[in-house]
Enzyme design. Structure first.
Site, mmCIF file in Angstrom:
data_model
loop_
_atom_site.group_PDB
_atom_site.id
_atom_site.type_symbol
_atom_site.label_atom_id
_atom_site.label_comp_id
_atom_site.label_asym_id
_atom_site.label_seq_id
_atom_site.Cartn_x
_atom_site.Cartn_y
_atom_site.Cartn_z
ATOM 1 N N ASP A 112 0.908 -1.244 0.025
ATOM 2 C CA ASP A 112 0.025 -0.004 0.133
ATOM 3 C C ASP A 112 0.980 1.088 -0.142
ATOM 4 O OD1 ASP A 112 -2.281 1.696 0.204
ATOM 5 O OD2 ASP A 112 -1.947 1.631 2.276
ATOM 6 N N SER A 113 0.413 2.333 -0.378
ATOM 7 C CA SER A 113 0.916 3.545 -0.153
ATOM 8 C C SER A 113 1.519 3.810 1.343
ATOM 9 C CB SER A 113 0.135 4.693 -0.614
ATOM 10 O OG SER A 113 -1.061 4.971 0.166
ATOM 11 N N CYS A 155 -4.159 -1.187 -2.195
ATOM 12 C CA CYS A 155 -4.562 0.129 -2.188
ATOM 13 C C CYS A 155 -5.313 0.649 -3.458
ATOM 14 C CB CYS A 155 -3.333 0.623 -2.643
ATOM 15 S SG CYS A 155 -3.160 2.442 -2.943
ATOM 16 N N GLU A 188 -1.453 8.558 8.440
ATOM 17 C CA GLU A 188 0.022 8.052 8.320
ATOM 18 C C GLU A 188 0.830 8.931 9.687
ATOM 19 O OE1 GLU A 188 1.914 6.425 6.178
ATOM 20 O OE2 GLU A 188 0.090 5.499 5.458
ATOM 21 N N CYS A 217 -10.860 3.428 0.090
ATOM 22 C CA CYS A 217 -9.479 4.020 0.463
ATOM 23 C C CYS A 217 -9.388 2.810 1.588
ATOM 24 C CB CYS A 217 -9.067 5.237 0.713
ATOM 25 S SG CYS A 217 -7.417 5.595 1.354
ATOM 26 N N HIS A 262 -7.281 3.140 3.757
ATOM 27 C CA HIS A 262 -6.712 3.731 5.068
ATOM 28 C C HIS A 262 -8.207 3.943 5.817
ATOM 29 C CE1 HIS A 262 -3.141 4.614 3.389
ATOM 30 N NE2 HIS A 262 -2.458 5.255 4.595
HETATM 31 N N1 DGL Z 1 -4.797 3.275 1.085
HETATM 32 C C1 DGL Z 1 -4.639 3.954 -0.253
HETATM 33 C C2 DGL Z 1 -5.935 3.735 -0.868
HETATM 34 O O1 DGL Z 1 -6.790 2.637 -0.764
HETATM 35 C C3 DGL Z 1 -4.694 5.336 0.014
HETATM 36 C C4 DGL Z 1 -4.380 6.199 -1.134
HETATM 37 C C5 DGL Z 1 -3.204 7.299 -0.882
HETATM 38 O O2 DGL Z 1 -2.217 7.131 -0.529
HETATM 39 O O3 DGL Z 1 -3.483 8.610 -1.007
HETATM 40 O O4 DGL Z 1 -6.412 4.392 -2.010
#
Ligand code: DGL
Length: 259
Positions: free
Chosen positions: A10-11, A73, A151, A183, A185
């Site tokens: 993931d990011s 993600c 984050e 998302c 997160h």
């Molecule tokens: N967890 C990512 C998603 O599902 C977050 C995206 C981001 O880093 O902006 O989209």
């Protein structure tokens, strides 16, 4: 192959909501989780940047000998999974906003979706919307600012509450009865969202479905891990590992890695 790990990226730390579902459903599986927190959020980046970052994460996980990669993600899936599937031999599981169950079950015929700009502007997301939005209204809302707060460990902050209030108000005015979390997160916001939303509004995310899909693909490929030994779970982050540790309740082996 059966003992090879499931790779998940993931990011940042949000994809751990998917890792938890996978670990719960497939407790024997070895897993490697990669949090590219240094480059988060992906949501405001261009498609090309998201593809490049997804390539970097994929190649790291392939080097670790993973048997499958879960793109945990929505932003990376909707912008990069077509490229990844075309260019790498390994099977990929992606995650997309759960529009379908919301569209099929809404009674008010109005569904809200909260996701990143990168997801909402992607072609893949538009294809899904075209399929399911024939006789329902879908209210799209960019969750600007939410990922950086998560984050940095500001999950329960007042600023978060303010953002959510601002994003939910127009949806509630238009009578949504489903809120889709687009998302990975955002499932960490469910306790706060539940307090803020009226009881009849249901929150849905795709975490369980992704875990089931991972199980189905591993079964079809005959590479499910049937060992009864304790699995080896490793999580890597190129950001602040304190936040990652705390979101996982200090239950797993988390290391800092400069990748
Ligand atoms: N967890 C990512 C998603 O599902 C977050 C995206 C981001 O880093 O902006 O989209």
């Amino acid at each position: 192959m059966r003992n090879s790990p499931i790779g998940i990226f993931d990011s940042g730390i949000g994809g751990t909501s998917i890792f938890k579902e996978i670990h719960e459903l497939l407790p024997n599986e070895n897993c490697i989780y990669l949090a590219d927190s240094k480059n988060a959020p992906y949501g405001n980046r261009s498609e090309d940047e998201i593809v490049q970052l997804s390539i970097k994460n994929t190649e790291f996980l392939i080097k670790q000998g993973c048997k499958i990669i879960v793109v945990a993600c929505n932003t990376a899936t909707t912008n990069a999974i077509v490229y990844l599937r075309k260019n790498y031999d390994i099977p990929f599981i992606g995650i997309e906003p759960a529009i379908k169950p919301a569209a099929l079950n809404t009674k008010t015929k109005v569904v809200g979706i909260l996701a990143t700009k990168g997801t909402l502007s992607s072609q893949l997301f538009h294809n899904t919307i075209d399929l399911y939005s024939k006789d329902i209204k879908i209210i799209e809302q960019v969750g600007e600012g939410i990922v950086p707060l998560i984050e940095t460990g500001q999950l329960d902050s007042e600023v978060m509450q303010l953002y959510l209030k601002t994003y939910l108000e127009p949806m509630l005015k238009q009578d949504i009865d489903y809120l889709v979390l687009g998302c990975t997160h955002y499932p960490y916001l469910i306790p706060m969202l539940t307090k803020m939303l009226p009881e009849h509004v249901r929150i849905i995310d795709s975490g369980r479905a992704v875990a089931k899909q991972t199980q189905a693909v591993l079964t079809a490929l005959d590479v499910l891990n049937d060992s009864i030994e304790n699995p080896n779970i490793q999580l890597f982050s190129n950001g602040d590992i304190t936040v990652l540790n705390s979101i996982l309740d200090y239950k797993f082996n988390v290391s800092y890695l400069d990748f």
